[in-house]
Structures are given as structure tokens and as C-alpha cells.
Design an enzyme around this catalytic site. Structure first.
Site, PDB file in Angstrom:
ATOM      1  N   HIS A   1      -4.731 -89.800 -37.081  1.00  0.00           N
ATOM      2  CA  HIS A   1      -3.654 -90.765 -36.866  1.00  0.00           C
ATOM      3  C   HIS A   1      -3.142 -90.682 -35.432  1.00  0.00           C
ATOM      4  O   HIS A   1      -3.121 -89.602 -34.839  1.00  0.00           O
ATOM      5  CB  HIS A   1      -2.514 -90.507 -37.859  1.00  0.00           C
ATOM      6  CG  HIS A   1      -2.964 -90.476 -39.281  1.00  0.00           C
ATOM      7  ND1 HIS A   1      -3.026 -89.314 -40.020  1.00  0.00           N
ATOM      8  CD2 HIS A   1      -3.414 -91.469 -40.086  1.00  0.00           C
ATOM      9  CE1 HIS A   1      -3.484 -89.588 -41.237  1.00  0.00           C
ATOM     10  NE2 HIS A   1      -3.729 -90.884 -41.289  1.00  0.00           N
TER      11      HIS A   1
ATOM     12  N   ASP B   1      -6.041 -85.553 -34.211  1.00  0.00           N
ATOM     13  CA  ASP B   1      -5.660 -85.965 -35.556  1.00  0.00           C
ATOM     14  C   ASP B   1      -6.154 -87.397 -35.785  1.00  0.00           C
ATOM     15  O   ASP B   1      -6.206 -88.202 -34.851  1.00  0.00           O
ATOM     16  CB  ASP B   1      -4.133 -85.897 -35.667  1.00  0.00           C
ATOM     17  CG  ASP B   1      -3.621 -86.086 -37.081  1.00  0.00           C
ATOM     18  OD1 ASP B   1      -3.250 -85.080 -37.705  1.00  0.00           O
ATOM     19  OD2 ASP B   1      -3.579 -87.240 -37.555  1.00  0.00           O
TER      20      ASP B   1
ATOM     21  N   ASP C   1      -7.711 -84.361 -40.354  1.00  0.00           N
ATOM     22  CA  ASP C   1      -7.845 -85.506 -41.253  1.00  0.00           C
ATOM     23  C   ASP C   1      -8.913 -86.496 -40.799  1.00  0.00           C
ATOM     24  O   ASP C   1      -9.139 -87.511 -41.464  1.00  0.00           O
ATOM     25  CB  ASP C   1      -6.497 -86.211 -41.465  1.00  0.00           C
ATOM     26  CG  ASP C   1      -5.600 -86.188 -40.254  1.00  0.00           C
ATOM     27  OD1 ASP C   1      -6.081 -85.854 -39.161  1.00  0.00           O
ATOM     28  OD2 ASP C   1      -4.398 -86.484 -40.398  1.00  0.00           O
TER      29      ASP C   1
ATOM     30  N   HIS D   1       4.040 -87.210 -34.947  1.00  0.00           N
ATOM     31  CA  HIS D   1       4.559 -88.564 -35.162  1.00  0.00           C
ATOM     32  C   HIS D   1       6.057 -88.676 -34.869  1.00  0.00           C
ATOM     33  O   HIS D   1       6.566 -89.784 -34.702  1.00  0.00           O
ATOM     34  CB  HIS D   1       4.333 -88.999 -36.619  1.00  0.00           C
ATOM     35  CG  HIS D   1       2.906 -89.195 -36.987  1.00  0.00           C
ATOM     36  ND1 HIS D   1       2.045 -89.993 -36.254  1.00  0.00           N
ATOM     37  CD2 HIS D   1       2.170 -88.720 -38.028  1.00  0.00           C
ATOM     38  CE1 HIS D   1       0.845 -89.977 -36.816  1.00  0.00           C
ATOM     39  NE2 HIS D   1       0.890 -89.212 -37.891  1.00  0.00           N
TER      40      HIS D   1
END
Length: 465
Positions: free
Chosen positions: A275, A273, A361, A236
Site C-alpha cells: 500500500h 509495503d 503484504d 499511513h
């Protein structure tokens, strides 16, 4: 007993019988250690009896082929001598997999949060900690690897911190100086949900260093593939703004360092991931040589990035692919997305190495995702990319640990990935496999997900721009 217990038809059962007698004659701790040693040797002997005379060891069984959780790669005496996985793996004709780890990365911390909410007002502190990004998921993965013997089948290494010259290829001097200064003065927070304590700068640089060393080892042919247990995560982090638990862009730092050395030019990054990998995307958005693919839950985090229409800019137009999946997508949808979208895109890019932002996740138990992936999902996606790397770039594959916040389930997902990368005999069967198989989307919903992937396939088949 009158015979060699390792020649028994069921040596493990006989060892269990022997252990009950031994337990009466020595302290419990010694008895347990002896039992484990005998059990390991019995399993190895059983495997050896199945080999043809003078033949090679059989291929390690893949998931679902009757792999025993007790099966070990070699005699326990070799493990105690500390023989590393590189030499033993080469003798057995298996992959040499690097595992880059440093305990200091697990000491990263900071911030007053309850889940992702800052404390204050009506938000109460949690008894068990703050941010979901804690050392426990990674520590428990490493613990599981040690207990099953998987660690002994890998080339385990540490690495130095990434130097300033490597960091500044990705991050602004202003940000790095601000980060270092606040770290030296006791810690704090610069961006969004990315706190750190005193020494956080050095730990983040170490996390980036693990990723860089893993990629370097793969490109140099020191190992066939590699996994970096990096923490804090990185996908990120923007060049001048840390966010989403990420303080430095680990993967981007590793790629830019390798490119600067002339070790590689064309790279494919696959981020699964849950996200969106907004940082990695932003850093390479205008570059043609680095393909960035993010397979994520739609509108999870960040809320304003990850759209399928975002396909790069300038020289990088067409070199970015976002695959936003609807909440509730599970095993079949992830594999279909890999087969229909990810694999063709990577194949068309013709990379010299494949790099994976490996977050867990999307797992069904994760508190920050709403997906239904399982340990077998991550195993199968890993298998696809290992095979693709073998086809395109001599097997060169590097994974960097990103998210995943279920302390119970992440270790089994990570173990499955590393089993597949290394061809190891050590196994950690998923204790939730049967339950999660029953919780997958029903046929009608799965058909809708498949239709949605068809829409994305049509979008990506058109020229970008």
C-alpha cells in the site's frame, strides 16, 4: 557406539539413530530436548570441520547456495548461556543486527470489523477476529526466529515509549490530546480503520519508540543495522488523521527525533509495503533532506494517492518518488524496479542512513494485496539495500515492520529479511518457494511490466515540476 558421533561423516543421521534408542529409555519431552541439543552440536561440528585450520568461519551461505536449515551459529551451550549476538557476531566477522521488540505491542487491538468492513447491516462478524492487522503475523515471525535460533544471533532490545516532544514534531497537539483522551477513557476510533483499545496511545507510542531506538542505535554505531518489530504500523498515519491501521507515524517520528538531536540530516526512506506510504509522503513532501520512495500496488490503498506524477513540492520537489506497480507483478518486476528506479534515486540522494518501511503484504499469499512477491523477493531487495548502504553510508540501514497479513507466509518473509541483514546461519527455508516460482507472470506479461517500468524511468529522468 564405539566412536565419537560428532566425527561421523553424517553426524545428524547418526544422532537420529541414537535418538531412537534414547527415546525408549527416557520420557518423550526429555528425549526431544536431548535430540535437539545433540543435533545442534553435530551441525556446528560439521561446520567447524569445513573451516581451514586456524581460519575464520565460512561466509553464511546465501539463499540457493545449499544452506542447511539445521545450520546453527555456535555451540548450543553458548546459546544456553545467553551470549548476545553482538559479541558472537563480532568474533565471526558478521554484521551486528539490532532487533527491537516488545510484547506489549502485540497487545494492541480494538474495533468491530470483518476484514476492512465495519460490522453492521449485512456484514457478519468473523469467527477468527476482526481487522487483518492482528498480532499473529508478528508473533509468529518472532516465534519462528526463536525456534530456528535466529533470535540468538541478533542484539535483541526493547525501548521506552516515544515522548510527547518527539510525537509533536510530527503530529498536531490537537490530535495527540484527542487520541490520549479516548485511549484513557476506554478506546475507540478517531480516523479511518485505525481503532484502538484502552491504553492504545501508550502502545502506539511504544511502537514509535522501538523505531526511534532502532534508528538511534544505528546512527550511534551500537549496531550495524537494525529492525524494529513495530505494531501498530505507521506509514499511513497523517499528522492529524490516523488511517489504514496506523495511529502514529513511526518512521517520521524516528527521523525527526534523530534530526533534532543532530544525529542525521539526509535520509532516504524506501517503502515496499503493498500500500502507498501516504503518511510518510505527506509529512516530508516539502522537505529536500528526506527522500521518500514508495513501491506499491497501484490504486490499492489509499485510492487517491501514490501517483507517479506526485514528486514533492517547494523545497521537496523531486524528493518524492512513487512507483505504482500493476496488480500481478512478481519477483522479477520488484527486483527490476529496485535496480532501475529505487537504487539510482537513493544513490543520487546520498543519504546518511537508509530507512525501510518493511511491509510484507506484497507477498503472494496476502489477503490485502494482489502481488506475487516471495520470501526470496524480500531477501533480494534487502540485499540490494544492504549493499547500497555499504556503498553510501557506512552500512547504516534501519527497517521498521509495516503491513503483511498472511499469518502463514509473513514469518518466512521476515526471517529471510533478517537473515540477509545479519548474515546469520539460522535458516527458515520458504516452504512455498517452488509453488510460487511456478505462479510468476509468464514471459509476455513480464515484458509488459518491464516496458511499464521503462515509462516510469523516463518520467523520473525528467526534471520534476
Amino acid at each position: 557406539m564405539g566412536r565419537n558421533i560428532f566425527q561421523a561423516e553424517d553426524p545428524v543421521a547418526m544422532i537420529q539413530a541414537v535418538s531412537r534408542v534414547v527415546h525408549e529409555l527416557m520420557p518423550a519431552g526429555q528425549a526431544f530436548e536431548l535430540y535437539n541439543d545433540l543435533k545442534a552440536q553435530a551441525c556446528f561440528a560439521a561446520l567447524a570441520r569445513r573451516d581451514p585450520p586456524g581460519g575464520a568461519a565460512p561466509r553464511p551461505p546465501r539463499s540457493g547456495e545449499g544452506a542447511s536449515p539445521l545450520a546453527l551459529p555456535r555451540d548450543i551451550s553458548e546459546q544456553k548461556k545467553g551470549l548476545d549476538r553482538g559479541a558472537v557476531g563480532a568474533q565471526a566477522g558478521r554484521m551486528a543486527t539490532g532487533f527491537f521488540f516488545d510484547e506489549r505491542c502485540l497487545w494492541h487491538g480494538g474495533g468491530n470489523y470483518a476484514a476492512t468492513l465495519p460490522l453492521g447491516g449485512l456484514v457478519q462478524p468473523l469467527a477468527a477476529g476482526g481487522l487483518p492487522e492482528s498480532p499473529e503475523t508478528k508473533r509468529r515471525l518472532k516465534n519462528l526466529m526463536d525456534v530456528t535460533g535466529l533470535s540468538g544471533e541478533l542484539v535483541v532490545r526493547s525501548a521506552p515509549e516515544a515522548g510527547f516532544d518527539d510525537l509533536v514534531r510530527v503530529h498536531s497537539v490537537k490530535y495527540l490530546r484527542e487520541f490520549k483522551g479516548l485511549s484513557d477513557s476506554g478506546g475507540g476510533e478517531i480516523g479511518l480503520r485505525a481503532p484502538f483499545a484502552r491504553g492504545g496511545y501508550e502502545i502506539a507510542a511504544l511502537s514509535a519508540g522501538l523505531a526511534s531506538a532502532a534508528l538511534s542505535a544505528v546512527l550511534a554505531g551500537e549496531v550495524d543495522n537494525a529492525y524494529a518489530l513495530s505494531r501498530p504500523p505507521g506509514h499511513h498515519c497523517l499528522p492529524d488523521f490516523p488511517n489504514g491501521f496506523c495511529l502514529l507515524a513511526n518512521i517520521a517520528i524516528a527521523i525527526r527525533a534523530a534530526q533534532a538531536r543532530g544525529a542525521v540530516r539526509r535520509v532516504a526512506v524506501v517503502d515496499w509495503d503493498v500500500h502507498h506510504g501516504n503518511g510518510t509522503e505527506a509529512i516530508f513532501y516539502e522537505e529536500a533532506d528526506v527522500l521518500t520512495i514508495s513501491l506499491h500496488q497501484a490504486r490499492n490503498y489509499p485510492l487517491d494517492t501514490g501517483d507517479a506524477a506526485d514528486r514533492g513540492r517547494g523545497a521537496g520537489l523531486g524528493a518524492n518518488m512513487n512507483i505504482p506497480l500493476p496488480p500481478g507483478a512478481g519477483h522479477a518486476t520488484y527486483l527490476e524496479a529496485m535496480e532501475r528506479l529505487v537504487v539510482p534515486a537513493v544513490r543520487a540522494h546520498r543519504p546518511e542512513v537508509i530507512v525501510v518501511a518493511c511491509g510484507y503484504d506484497a507477498g503472494a499469499l496476502d489477503p490485502l494485496g494482489r502481488m506475487l512477491a516471495t520470501a526470496e523477493t524480500f531477501r533480494r531487495m534487502t540485499r540490494m539495500l544492504c549493499e547500497l548502504a555499504g556503498e553510501l553510508c557506512g552500512g547504516r540501514l534501519m527497517m521498521t515492520h509495516e503491513g503483511g497479513y498472511s499469518e502463514v507466509y509473513v514469518p518466512f518473509c521476515g526471517h529471510a529479511v533478517l537473515e540477509e541483514m545479519s548474515g546469520a546461519r539460522a535458516r527458515a527455508p520458504d516452504p512455498l518457494a517452488e509453488t510460487l516460482a511456478q505462479r510468476q507472470p509468464p514471459a509476455g506479461m513480464q515484458a509488459a511490466y518491464s516496458d511499464y517500468l521503462g515509462e516510469l524511468e523516463a518520467l523520473f529522468s525528467r526534471p520534476a515540476g
